[in-house]
Scaffold this motif. Sequence first.
Motif, PDB file in Angstrom:
ATOM      1  N   ALA A  17      36.270  36.942  40.869  1.00 58.77           N
ATOM      2  CA  ALA A  17      37.688  36.851  41.177  1.00 58.77           C
ATOM      3  C   ALA A  17      38.442  38.021  40.549  1.00 58.77           C
ATOM      4  N   VAL A  18      39.593  38.335  41.171  1.00 55.61           N
ATOM      5  CA  VAL A  18      40.450  39.413  40.686  1.00 55.61           C
ATOM      6  C   VAL A  18      41.902  38.987  40.854  1.00 55.61           C
ATOM      7  N   PRO A  19      42.788  39.357  39.932  1.00 57.03           N
ATOM      8  CA  PRO A  19      44.200  39.017  40.076  1.00 57.03           C
ATOM      9  C   PRO A  19      44.935  40.013  40.961  1.00 57.03           C
ATOM     10  N   ARG A  20      46.115  39.662  41.378  1.00 51.79           N
ATOM     11  CA  ARG A  20      46.926  40.558  42.199  1.00 51.79           C
ATOM     12  C   ARG A  20      47.545  41.662  41.353  1.00 51.79           C
ATOM     13  N   ILE A  21      47.758  41.385  40.066  1.00 50.93           N
ATOM     14  CA  ILE A  21      48.452  42.318  39.183  1.00 50.93           C
ATOM     15  C   ILE A  21      47.448  42.933  38.208  1.00 50.93           C
ATOM     16  N   GLN A  22      47.642  44.202  37.889  1.00 51.63           N
ATOM     17  CA  GLN A  22      46.767  44.873  36.942  1.00 51.63           C
ATOM     18  C   GLN A  22      46.928  44.279  35.537  1.00 51.63           C
ATOM     19  N   HIS A  23      45.789  44.117  34.840  1.00 49.23           N
ATOM     20  CA  HIS A  23      45.810  43.602  33.480  1.00 49.23           C
ATOM     21  C   HIS A  23      44.892  44.449  32.607  1.00 49.23           C
ATOM     22  N   THR A  24      45.368  44.767  31.401  1.00 53.96           N
ATOM     23  CA  THR A  24      44.500  45.445  30.437  1.00 53.96           C
ATOM     24  C   THR A  24      43.916  44.452  29.444  1.00 53.96           C
ATOM     25  N   SER A  25      44.083  43.154  29.704  1.00 50.06           N
ATOM     26  CA  SER A  25      43.492  42.126  28.864  1.00 50.06           C
ATOM     27  C   SER A  25      42.579  41.261  29.733  1.00 50.06           C
ATOM     28  N   VAL A  26      41.711  40.492  29.074  1.00 46.66           N
ATOM     29  CA  VAL A  26      40.865  39.565  29.817  1.00 46.66           C
ATOM     30  C   VAL A  26      41.724  38.406  30.303  1.00 46.66           C
ATOM     31  N   LEU A  27      41.255  37.733  31.331  1.00 47.04           N
ATOM     32  CA  LEU A  27      41.942  36.570  31.888  1.00 47.04           C
ATOM     33  C   LEU A  27      40.949  35.418  31.968  1.00 47.04           C
ATOM     34  N   ILE A  28      41.285  34.292  31.336  1.00 51.20           N
ATOM     35  CA  ILE A  28      40.359  33.168  31.329  1.00 51.20           C
ATOM     36  C   ILE A  28      40.880  31.979  32.127  1.00 51.20           C
ATOM     37  N   ASP A  29      42.129  32.032  32.563  1.00 55.95           N
ATOM     38  CA  ASP A  29      42.733  30.936  33.313  1.00 55.95           C
ATOM     39  C   ASP A  29      42.465  31.130  34.797  1.00 55.95           C
ATOM     40  N   ARG A  30      41.906  30.113  35.436  1.00 59.01           N
ATOM     41  CA  ARG A  30      41.601  30.212  36.862  1.00 59.01           C
ATOM     42  C   ARG A  30      42.846  30.550  37.671  1.00 59.01           C
ATOM     43  N   GLY A  31      44.001  30.041  37.263  1.00 54.44           N
ATOM     44  CA  GLY A  31      45.244  30.264  37.990  1.00 54.44           C
ATOM     45  C   GLY A  31      45.756  31.694  37.924  1.00 54.44           C
ATOM     46  N   SER A  32      45.189  32.503  37.042  1.00 53.69           N
ATOM     47  CA  SER A  32      45.598  33.903  36.930  1.00 53.69           C
ATOM     48  C   SER A  32      44.987  34.770  38.016  1.00 53.69           C
ATOM     49  N   TYR A  33      44.002  34.231  38.718  1.00 54.69           N
ATOM     50  CA  TYR A  33      43.287  34.998  39.736  1.00 54.69           C
ATOM     51  C   TYR A  33      43.785  34.664  41.137  1.00 54.69           C
ATOM     52  N   ASP A  34      43.902  35.690  41.960  1.00 53.31           N
ATOM     53  CA  ASP A  34      44.460  35.524  43.296  1.00 53.31           C
ATOM     54  C   ASP A  34      43.438  35.691  44.426  1.00 53.31           C
ATOM     55  N   TYR A  35      42.429  36.498  44.183  1.00 53.71           N
ATOM     56  CA  TYR A  35      41.432  36.769  45.221  1.00 53.71           C
ATOM     57  C   TYR A  35      40.057  36.354  44.710  1.00 53.71           C
ATOM     58  N   TRP A  36      39.311  35.708  45.605  1.00 54.70           N
ATOM     59  CA  TRP A  36      38.013  35.151  45.244  1.00 54.70           C
ATOM     60  C   TRP A  36      36.939  35.589  46.230  1.00 54.70           C
ATOM     61  N   GLY A  37      35.741  35.797  45.692  1.00 56.58           N
ATOM     62  CA  GLY A  37      34.594  36.030  46.550  1.00 56.58           C
ATOM     63  C   GLY A  37      34.110  34.726  47.157  1.00 56.58           C
ATOM     64  N   GLN A  38      33.089  34.834  48.009  1.00 61.38           N
ATOM     65  CA  GLN A  38      32.618  33.676  48.754  1.00 61.38           C
ATOM     66  C   GLN A  38      31.682  32.787  47.953  1.00 61.38           C
ATOM     67  N   GLY A  39      31.214  33.253  46.811  1.00 62.92           N
ATOM     68  CA  GLY A  39      30.321  32.478  45.974  1.00 62.92           C
ATOM     69  C   GLY A  39      28.862  32.769  46.278  1.00 62.92           C
ATOM     70  N   THR A  40      28.047  32.672  45.235  1.00 64.04           N
ATOM     71  CA  THR A  40      26.608  32.852  45.372  1.00 64.04           C
ATOM     72  C   THR A  40      25.910  31.765  44.553  1.00 64.04           C
ATOM     73  N   GLN A  41      24.926  31.118  45.154  1.00 59.14           N
ATOM     74  CA  GLN A  41      24.274  29.968  44.537  1.00 59.14           C
ATOM     75  C   GLN A  41      23.242  30.418  43.503  1.00 59.14           C
ATOM     76  N   VAL A  42      23.328  29.818  42.330  1.00 61.78           N
ATOM     77  CA  VAL A  42      22.324  30.019  41.285  1.00 61.78           C
ATOM     78  C   VAL A  42      21.706  28.655  40.986  1.00 61.78           C
ATOM     79  N   THR A  43      20.397  28.565  41.112  1.00 63.77           N
ATOM     80  CA  THR A  43      19.693  27.322  40.829  1.00 63.77           C
ATOM     81  C   THR A  43      18.622  27.594  39.790  1.00 63.77           C
ATOM     82  N   VAL A  44      18.675  26.843  38.696  1.00 58.65           N
ATOM     83  CA  VAL A  44      17.719  27.011  37.607  1.00 58.65           C
ATOM     84  C   VAL A  44      16.873  25.744  37.521  1.00 58.65           C
ATOM     85  N   SER A  45      15.586  25.893  37.726  1.00 57.70           N
ATOM     86  CA  SER A  45      14.677  24.744  37.689  1.00 57.70           C
ATOM     87  C   SER A  45      14.111  24.562  36.285  1.00 57.70           C
ATOM     88  N   SER A  46      13.860  23.318  35.937  1.00 57.53           N
ATOM     89  CA  SER A  46      13.331  23.017  34.588  1.00 57.53           C
ATOM     90  C   SER A  46      11.821  23.046  34.565  1.00 57.53           C
TER      91      SER A  46
END
Length: 125
Positions: A96-125
Amino acid sequence: VQLQASGGGLVQAGGSLRLSCAISGLTFSSYAMGWFRQAPGKEREFVASISGGFGSTYYADSVKGRFTISRDNARNTVYLQMNRLKPEDTAVYYCAVPRIQHTSVLIDRGSYDYWGQGTQVTVSS
């Protein structure tokens, strides 16, 4: 703005994967980037973020010491290197990326405006 995530797959516990997220439509180097994940039946949660500019990083406690976020500004791509994977890391991973430039990290989901489609990660035991 478009984000294309890739690199997910099936891996045994203890293994590694590297996720990539290619971004177009903005001046990549000036924007904070984030990785989130969502397991079945759970809320989407923060995993890692990297700031624009200097490239400071921040991680969720659950992945600290195992995952590394990085960026290649020449390729407009952000990466998530995942080592010592555990079954509880199984999820769909989103960049994800926000609409506005930031020189700090962003940890709040609501701070992000654009999202990728997602990629599945499956870890077997």
